[in-house]
Write a protein that holds these residues in place. Structure first.
Motif, mmCIF file in Angstrom:
data_model
loop_
_atom_site.group_PDB
_atom_site.id
_atom_site.type_symbol
_atom_site.label_atom_id
_atom_site.label_comp_id
_atom_site.label_asym_id
_atom_site.label_seq_id
_atom_site.Cartn_x
_atom_site.Cartn_y
_atom_site.Cartn_z
ATOM 1 N N ILE A 19 -34.857 38.487 6.505
ATOM 2 C CA ILE A 19 -35.952 39.399 6.850
ATOM 3 C C ILE A 19 -36.066 39.524 8.365
ATOM 4 C CG2 ILE A 19 -38.470 39.644 6.825
ATOM 5 C CD1 ILE A 19 -38.387 38.458 3.970
ATOM 6 N N ALA A 20 -35.951 38.403 9.064
ATOM 7 C CA ALA A 20 -36.048 38.427 10.531
ATOM 8 C C ALA A 20 -34.914 39.240 11.141
ATOM 9 C CB ALA A 20 -36.033 37.008 11.085
ATOM 10 N N GLN A 24 -37.989 45.464 11.578
ATOM 11 C CA GLN A 24 -38.276 46.591 12.463
ATOM 12 C C GLN A 24 -39.785 46.657 12.661
ATOM 13 O OE1 GLN A 24 -36.169 48.674 14.081
ATOM 14 N NE2 GLN A 24 -34.535 47.355 13.301
ATOM 15 N N SER A 25 -40.201 46.528 13.891
ATOM 16 C CA SER A 25 -41.620 46.564 14.207
ATOM 17 C C SER A 25 -42.133 47.998 14.176
ATOM 18 C CB SER A 25 -41.847 45.963 15.592
ATOM 19 O OG SER A 25 -43.193 46.070 15.960
ATOM 20 N N THR A 26 -43.440 48.137 14.036
ATOM 21 C CA THR A 26 -44.025 49.475 14.106
ATOM 22 C C THR A 26 -43.939 50.019 15.525
ATOM 23 O OG1 THR A 26 -46.209 48.474 14.396
ATOM 24 C CG2 THR A 26 -45.586 49.127 12.166
ATOM 25 N N LEU A 27 -43.940 49.114 16.505
ATOM 26 C CA LEU A 27 -43.711 49.499 17.897
ATOM 27 C C LEU A 27 -42.317 49.004 18.286
ATOM 28 C CD1 LEU A 27 -47.139 48.426 19.412
ATOM 29 C CD2 LEU A 27 -46.397 50.734 18.833
ATOM 30 N N GLU A 32 -38.067 42.739 18.995
ATOM 31 C CA GLU A 32 -37.390 41.482 19.325
ATOM 32 C C GLU A 32 -38.356 40.307 19.367
ATOM 33 O OE1 GLU A 32 -34.231 40.511 19.492
ATOM 34 O OE2 GLU A 32 -33.850 42.516 18.721
ATOM 35 N N SER A 33 -39.534 40.510 19.922
ATOM 36 C CA SER A 33 -40.499 39.404 19.983
ATOM 37 C C SER A 33 -40.986 39.026 18.585
ATOM 38 C CB SER A 33 -41.678 39.761 20.886
ATOM 39 O OG SER A 33 -42.406 40.840 20.355
ATOM 40 N N GLU A 34 -41.147 40.008 17.714
ATOM 41 C CA GLU A 34 -41.564 39.706 16.346
ATOM 42 C C GLU A 34 -40.447 39.009 15.575
ATOM 43 O OE1 GLU A 34 -43.209 43.170 14.473
ATOM 44 O OE2 GLU A 34 -44.937 43.203 15.825
ATOM 45 N N ARG A 35 -39.210 39.395 15.821
ATOM 46 C CA ARG A 35 -38.080 38.704 15.186
ATOM 47 C C ARG A 35 -38.032 37.243 15.623
ATOM 48 N NH1 ARG A 35 -33.125 43.076 15.769
ATOM 49 N NH2 ARG A 35 -33.875 44.497 14.163
ATOM 50 N N ARG A 36 -38.205 37.017 16.922
ATOM 51 C CA ARG A 36 -38.219 35.637 17.425
ATOM 52 C C ARG A 36 -39.374 34.847 16.819
ATOM 53 N NH1 ARG A 36 -36.941 38.121 22.302
ATOM 54 N NH2 ARG A 36 -39.116 37.982 22.966
ATOM 55 N N TYR A 37 -40.526 35.496 16.682
ATOM 56 C CA TYR A 37 -41.682 34.819 16.090
ATOM 57 C C TYR A 37 -41.392 34.409 14.644
ATOM 58 C CZ TYR A 37 -46.156 33.944 13.947
ATOM 59 O OH TYR A 37 -47.176 33.360 13.240
ATOM 60 N N ILE A 38 -40.794 35.294 13.880
ATOM 61 C CA ILE A 38 -40.495 34.991 12.475
ATOM 62 C C ILE A 38 -39.562 33.786 12.384
ATOM 63 C CG2 ILE A 38 -39.358 35.842 10.389
ATOM 64 C CD1 ILE A 38 -40.335 38.669 11.209
ATOM 65 N N LEU A 73 -44.335 41.828 4.817
ATOM 66 C CA LEU A 73 -43.577 43.029 4.467
ATOM 67 C C LEU A 73 -44.503 44.192 4.121
ATOM 68 C CD1 LEU A 73 -40.696 41.497 2.325
ATOM 69 C CD2 LEU A 73 -40.556 42.406 4.652
ATOM 70 N N HIS A 74 -45.584 43.895 3.445
ATOM 71 C CA HIS A 74 -46.506 44.962 3.051
ATOM 72 C C HIS A 74 -47.190 45.600 4.261
ATOM 73 C CE1 HIS A 74 -49.351 47.205 0.628
ATOM 74 N NE2 HIS A 74 -50.318 46.736 1.407
ATOM 75 N N TYR A 75 -47.703 44.757 5.155
ATOM 76 C CA TYR A 75 -48.441 45.266 6.307
ATOM 77 C C TYR A 75 -47.559 45.511 7.528
ATOM 78 C CZ TYR A 75 -52.705 44.203 3.780
ATOM 79 O OH TYR A 75 -53.703 44.169 2.851
ATOM 80 N N ARG A 76 -46.270 45.193 7.426
ATOM 81 C CA ARG A 76 -45.330 45.337 8.547
ATOM 82 C C ARG A 76 -45.827 44.568 9.769
ATOM 83 N NH1 ARG A 76 -40.968 45.693 7.088
ATOM 84 N NH2 ARG A 76 -40.287 46.329 9.131
ATOM 85 N N ASN A 77 -46.361 43.382 9.519
ATOM 86 C CA ASN A 77 -46.899 42.536 10.574
ATOM 87 C C ASN A 77 -46.510 41.093 10.255
ATOM 88 O OD1 ASN A 77 -48.366 41.217 12.503
ATOM 89 N ND2 ASN A 77 -50.340 42.063 11.898
ATOM 90 N N PRO A 78 -45.708 40.447 11.103
ATOM 91 C CA PRO A 78 -45.252 39.097 10.776
ATOM 92 C C PRO A 78 -46.290 38.005 11.019
ATOM 93 C CG PRO A 78 -44.400 39.717 12.897
ATOM 94 C CD PRO A 78 -45.120 40.927 12.347
ATOM 95 N N TYR A 79 -47.355 38.332 11.713
ATOM 96 C CA TYR A 79 -48.350 37.327 12.066
ATOM 97 C C TYR A 79 -49.311 37.109 10.898
ATOM 98 C CZ TYR A 79 -46.425 38.730 16.503
ATOM 99 O OH TYR A 79 -45.555 39.027 17.506
#
Length: 120
Positions: A19-20, A24-27, A32-38, A73-79
């Motif tokens: 998944i990471a 693909q972020s909404t922005l 890349e920062s969201e991938r690293r966070y995951i 995945l539903h909200y497109r937000n990894p946090y």
């Protein structure tokens, strides 16, 4: 840990990394920062729970991971979604104050936030 549980945990771990990799972020600038966070969050939580041997606690961790995956995945937000619950906001019986509040807060915590502390 049984071999079935071990394979389930490892497949879940690999699923998080897949998944990471394809996240693909909404922005676009945050992808890349969201991938690293995951990846970092998965490594931290899986290592934190690596020493668990009790089958019920392992099952709770698996359920938490699956819930966080589905919510992300539903909200497109990894946090993790925040928990808005006031400190003394739960009703108690007469005479039971702080301990009852703490116990009810712990019980009211959603499954996808079980690994997180109160202050994080």
């Amino acid at each position: 840990m049984t071999s079935a549980t071990r394979s389930q945990v490892l497949s879940l771990y690999m699923r998080v990394f897949r998944i990471a990799r394809g996240w693909q972020s909404t922005l676009p600038q945050d992808t890349e920062s969201e991938r690293r966070y995951i990846v970092q969050e998965a490594q931290t939580l899986f290592r934190q729970n690596q020493q668990l041997t009790d089958h019920t606690s392992i099952k709770k961790c698996i359920d938490e991971c699956e819930a966080r995956i589905e919510i992300g995945l539903h909200y497109r937000n990894p946090y993790p979604r925040p928990l808005y619950l006031p400190i003394m906001g739960l009703a108690t019986q007469k005479g039971r104050k702080l301990k009852a509040q703490q116990r009810m807060r712990k019980q009211a915590k959603p499954v996808y936030l079980q690994s997180h502390d109160e202050d994080s």
